[in-house]
Every structure is written in C-alpha cells, then in structure tokens.
Design a protein around this motif. Structure first.
Motif, PDB file in Angstrom:
ATOM      1  N   SER A  92       0.859  -1.178   0.000  1.00 33.91           N
ATOM      2  CA  SER A  92       0.000   0.000   0.000  1.00 33.91           C
ATOM      3  C   SER A  92       0.898   1.231   0.000  1.00 33.91           C
ATOM      4  O   SER A  92       2.010   1.193   0.524  1.00 33.91           O
ATOM      5  N   VAL A  93       0.400   2.312  -0.571  1.00 27.71           N
ATOM      6  CA  VAL A  93       1.192   3.542  -0.716  1.00 27.71           C
ATOM      7  C   VAL A  93       0.377   4.746  -0.247  1.00 27.71           C
ATOM      8  O   VAL A  93      -0.817   4.850  -0.544  1.00 27.71           O
ATOM      9  N   SER A  94       1.036   5.636   0.461  1.00 29.23           N
ATOM     10  CA  SER A  94       0.422   6.901   0.885  1.00 29.23           C
ATOM     11  C   SER A  94       1.330   8.042   0.459  1.00 29.23           C
ATOM     12  O   SER A  94       2.543   7.988   0.680  1.00 29.23           O
ATOM     13  N   VAL A  95       0.744   9.063  -0.154  1.00 28.01           N
ATOM     14  CA  VAL A  95       1.503  10.256  -0.556  1.00 28.01           C
ATOM     15  C   VAL A  95       0.905  11.460   0.167  1.00 28.01           C
ATOM     16  O   VAL A  95      -0.292  11.722   0.064  1.00 28.01           O
ATOM     17  N   ILE A  96       1.758  12.175   0.894  1.00 22.88           N
ATOM     18  CA  ILE A  96       1.345  13.315   1.714  1.00 22.88           C
ATOM     19  C   ILE A  96       2.061  14.565   1.229  1.00 22.88           C
ATOM     20  O   ILE A  96       3.236  14.512   0.864  1.00 22.88           O
ATOM     21  N   ASP A  97       1.351  15.681   1.207  1.00 25.29           N
ATOM     22  CA  ASP A  97       1.992  16.928   0.777  1.00 25.29           C
ATOM     23  C   ASP A  97       2.709  17.593   1.953  1.00 25.29           C
ATOM     24  O   ASP A  97       2.702  17.076   3.080  1.00 25.29           O
ATOM     25  N   ALA A  98       3.333  18.736   1.697  1.00 27.90           N
ATOM     26  CA  ALA A  98       4.154  19.395   2.718  1.00 27.90           C
ATOM     27  C   ALA A  98       3.339  19.873   3.909  1.00 27.90           C
ATOM     28  O   ALA A  98       3.883  20.081   4.998  1.00 27.90           O
ATOM     29  N   ALA A  99       2.025  20.042   3.724  1.00 30.37           N
ATOM     30  CA  ALA A  99       1.152  20.470   4.819  1.00 30.37           C
ATOM     31  C   ALA A  99       0.635  19.303   5.647  1.00 30.37           C
ATOM     32  O   ALA A  99      -0.106  19.498   6.607  1.00 30.37           O
ATOM     33  N   GLY A 100       1.018  18.076   5.268  1.00 28.84           N
ATOM     34  CA  GLY A 100       0.591  16.899   6.017  1.00 28.84           C
ATOM     35  C   GLY A 100      -0.724  16.304   5.557  1.00 28.84           C
ATOM     36  O   GLY A 100      -1.275  15.424   6.213  1.00 28.84           O
TER      37      GLY A 100
ATOM     38  N   ALA B 275       5.314  10.319   9.452  1.00 24.64           N
ATOM     39  CA  ALA B 275       6.518  10.507  10.257  1.00 24.64           C
ATOM     40  C   ALA B 275       7.580  11.282   9.480  1.00 24.64           C
ATOM     41  O   ALA B 275       8.279  12.142  10.032  1.00 24.64           O
ATOM     42  N   ALA B 276       7.694  10.993   8.184  1.00 21.11           N
ATOM     43  CA  ALA B 276       8.684  11.690   7.356  1.00 21.11           C
ATOM     44  C   ALA B 276       8.363  13.173   7.238  1.00 21.11           C
ATOM     45  O   ALA B 276       9.247  14.027   7.382  1.00 21.11           O
ATOM     46  N   ILE B 277       7.087  13.496   6.988  1.00 20.21           N
ATOM     47  CA  ILE B 277       6.740  14.910   6.799  1.00 20.21           C
ATOM     48  C   ILE B 277       6.735  15.655   8.124  1.00 20.21           C
ATOM     49  O   ILE B 277       7.062  16.847   8.181  1.00 20.21           O
ATOM     50  N   ASP B 278       6.386  14.980   9.216  1.00 30.66           N
ATOM     51  CA  ASP B 278       6.348  15.637  10.522  1.00 30.66           C
ATOM     52  C   ASP B 278       7.733  16.008  11.030  1.00 30.66           C
ATOM     53  O   ASP B 278       7.884  16.963  11.802  1.00 30.66           O
ATOM     54  N   THR B 279       8.743  15.245  10.635  1.00 30.64           N
ATOM     55  CA  THR B 279      10.102  15.469  11.146  1.00 30.64           C
ATOM     56  C   THR B 279      11.070  15.965  10.075  1.00 30.64           C
ATOM     57  O   THR B 279      12.225  16.253  10.389  1.00 30.64           O
ATOM     58  N   HIS B 280      10.609  16.045   8.828  1.00 30.37           N
ATOM     59  CA  HIS B 280      11.496  16.383   7.705  1.00 30.37           C
ATOM     60  C   HIS B 280      12.703  15.454   7.693  1.00 30.37           C
ATOM     61  O   HIS B 280      13.844  15.880   7.486  1.00 30.37           O
ATOM     62  N   SER B 281      12.412  14.193   7.882  1.00 30.79           N
ATOM     63  CA  SER B 281      13.443  13.164   7.880  1.00 30.79           C
ATOM     64  C   SER B 281      12.826  11.887   7.327  1.00 30.79           C
ATOM     65  O   SER B 281      11.600  11.723   7.340  1.00 30.79           O
TER      66      SER B 281
ATOM     67  N   ASP C  96      13.627  22.367  -1.199  1.00 32.30           N
ATOM     68  CA  ASP C  96      12.412  22.593  -0.415  1.00 32.30           C
ATOM     69  C   ASP C  96      11.636  21.293  -0.240  1.00 32.30           C
ATOM     70  O   ASP C  96      11.512  20.500  -1.184  1.00 32.30           O
ATOM     71  N   VAL C  97      11.086  21.085   0.944  1.00 34.21           N
ATOM     72  CA  VAL C  97      10.266  19.903   1.197  1.00 34.21           C
ATOM     73  C   VAL C  97       8.944  20.044   0.454  1.00 34.21           C
ATOM     74  O   VAL C  97       8.225  21.030   0.617  1.00 34.21           O
ATOM     75  N   ILE C  98       8.626  19.046  -0.364  1.00 37.31           N
ATOM     76  CA  ILE C  98       7.420  19.063  -1.176  1.00 37.31           C
ATOM     77  C   ILE C  98       6.374  18.088  -0.645  1.00 37.31           C
ATOM     78  O   ILE C  98       5.179  18.297  -0.782  1.00 37.31           O
ATOM     79  N   GLY C  99       6.842  17.006  -0.017  1.00 36.98           N
ATOM     80  CA  GLY C  99       5.918  16.007   0.493  1.00 36.98           C
ATOM     81  C   GLY C  99       6.669  14.786   0.979  1.00 36.98           C
ATOM     82  O   GLY C  99       7.876  14.825   1.225  1.00 36.98           O
ATOM     83  N   ALA C 100       5.936  13.689   1.119  1.00 33.62           N
ATOM     84  CA  ALA C 100       6.533  12.431   1.548  1.00 33.62           C
ATOM     85  C   ALA C 100       5.716  11.286   0.981  1.00 33.62           C
ATOM     86  O   ALA C 100       4.520  11.435   0.710  1.00 33.62           O
ATOM     87  N   ILE C 101       6.363  10.139   0.813  1.00 32.57           N
ATOM     88  CA  ILE C 101       5.689   8.946   0.335  1.00 32.57           C
ATOM     89  C   ILE C 101       6.007   7.801   1.288  1.00 32.57           C
ATOM     90  O   ILE C 101       7.159   7.614   1.678  1.00 32.57           O
ATOM     91  N   GLY C 102       4.981   7.081   1.687  1.00 36.33           N
ATOM     92  CA  GLY C 102       5.142   5.947   2.583  1.00 36.33           C
ATOM     93  C   GLY C 102       4.660   4.673   1.919  1.00 36.33           C
ATOM     94  O   GLY C 102       3.626   4.665   1.252  1.00 36.33           O
ATOM     95  N   VAL C 103       5.419   3.612   2.106  1.00 37.18           N
ATOM     96  CA  VAL C 103       5.070   2.317   1.519  1.00 37.18           C
ATOM     97  C   VAL C 103       5.155   1.248   2.604  1.00 37.18           C
ATOM     98  O   VAL C 103       6.083   1.251   3.417  1.00 37.18           O
ATOM     99  N   SER C 104       4.205   0.319   2.592  1.00 37.34           N
ATOM    100  CA  SER C 104       4.223  -0.789   3.534  1.00 37.34           C
ATOM    101  C   SER C 104       3.628  -2.023   2.877  1.00 37.34           C
ATOM    102  O   SER C 104       2.822  -1.911   1.948  1.00 37.34           O
ATOM    103  N   GLY C 105       4.039  -3.188   3.363  1.00 34.98           N
ATOM    104  CA  GLY C 105       3.500  -4.446   2.845  1.00 34.98           C
ATOM    105  C   GLY C 105       4.560  -5.461   2.496  1.00 34.98           C
ATOM    106  O   GLY C 105       4.353  -6.667   2.645  1.00 34.98           O
ATOM    107  N   ALA C 106       5.703  -4.988   2.025  1.00 32.88           N
ATOM    108  CA  ALA C 106       6.827  -5.870   1.717  1.00 32.88           C
ATOM    109  C   ALA C 106       7.815  -5.813   2.889  1.00 32.88           C
ATOM    110  O   ALA C 106       7.449  -5.432   3.996  1.00 32.88           O
TER     111      ALA C 106
END
Length: 204
Positions: A80-88, A113-119, A166-176
């Motif tokens: 599964s994939v989630s894409v979040i913008d810079a505003a969360g 977690a990536a967008i909240d911490t910029h990491s 500049d931080v534009i967003g974040a992408i999260g992947v899980s399942g594998a």
C-alpha cells in the motif's frame, strides 16, 4: 514550475509602524515636535508576495502508481502507498486488495513521520532506536494527538524535496520488507523528478 508543483501566491498587507512601547502621551508630544520641525514621517503600507509550492494531485497519483508498479515488477509482496503533501495532507492512498488490513495505515504513518520530522523513517529509526526509545514514543504520542496521521519509525517513509531543496511532500510504503518498501518509495519519488531522502535504495 516542474510538472509536480503548482505555485500558490498569496498577497498580504504588512503595516510598517514604529515605536510600539512608548506611552501614548509621550508619543503624541514626540510626533508634534517632529511635525513642527517638518520631520514627521508617514506610516507606510506595502504588499509582500509569498510563494508556496504545492504537490499536485496528478503527481501524487503518479508517485503511488510507480511505487506499486515497482513492487509488482520486483515480485514483492502486495503493498500500500500513501503520498502526503508538505502540509501533512494525504493526497493519495493506493491499496493492493491483497494487503492485510493494517498495511494501509502503516504506509500512511510512515509518510506522516517523514513529513512531521522532515526526515526519512530509516534515519528516525537509526537515530532513536534502541537508546532513545522513550523519546520516540513521546513523539509518536504527540503526533497522534496533533496530526491527522499516525507516526512510526520503520523504513519505508521517504521525504521528497525539489531541486531547490524545499520539502514538497513524503511517500510511505508498507506491505513488503522494510528495505523493499523504502525501495518502492524512492522509485515513486523519482518518477516525478523529486529528490528523495534517502537518495539510494538499500537494494541498489
């Protein structure tokens, strides 16, 4: 701008004023004195333009699709994939129907977690585990109380920047596996020309 960005420009008036701490009586006398000498100045108002870069829905969709296609091509487990913008804000969530029920929430939590911490979430794991577990748990609790998404420090959450850094967003992947999740997220970011953190897949 690049295809993954939309510039939003906001104009806001700013009033430039002076001497906020001086008592009113002293201020009035001072202004009278200045006016008498022909030195009174006027308060000026100017407009300031603020530019904000916004990840587009089309780009977020392309990122998620690229990540899923990569998992399929590599014969990873369903993801599964989630894409979040810079505003969360979660712009896109794509779920393989074969994923267990918890997987989509984990993908969103990694991106959050990536967008909240910029990491990226691998860096978070390496920084806080195992010696600073209590601090990581506290961060998770605060995030759950204040943000619309959850927060986990497991590889698979990738921070996305543009060419300017500049931080534009974040992408999260899980399942594998964690490394495979991260690999697919990096591929998703690269599909629209974004710079990912981490930049290199562990599988490369």
């Amino acid at each position: 701008p690049p295809k993954y960005l939309r510039d939003t420009r906001l104009s806001a008036p700013f009033t430039i004023s002076h001497i906020h701490t001086m008592p009113r009586s002293r201020f009035a006398l001072a202004m009278l004195g200045l006016a008498a000498r022909g030195l009174a100045t006027s308060v000026q108002t100017s407009a300031v333009t603020v530019a904000r870069k916004q990840l587009t829905l089309e780009a977020a969709d392309a990122m998620a699709s690229a990540a899923i296609a990569e998992a399929k091509a590599k014969q990873f487990k369903p993801i599964s994939v989630s894409v979040i913008d810079a505003a969360g804000r979660e712009l896109v969530r794509k779920v393989n129907p074969m994923c267990p029920g918890l997987i989509p929430a984990l993908a969103s939590a990694k991106a959050g977690a990536a967008i909240d911490t910029h990491s990226n979430t691998r860096a978070l794991k390496d920084k806080y585990l195992p010696d600073r577990l209590a601090q990581l748990v506290a961060m998770s609790v605060v995030s759950a109380a204040s943000q619309p998404h959850n927060f986990i420090a497991v590889p698979g959450g990738v921070l996305c920047r543009d060419a300017d850094g500049d931080v534009i967003g974040a992408i999260g992947v899980s399942g594998a596996t964690a490394d495979e999740d991260e690999h697919c997220a990096i591929v998703g970011a690269a599909a629209v020309g974004l710079i990912s953190e981490p930049a290199k897949s562990q599988l490369a």
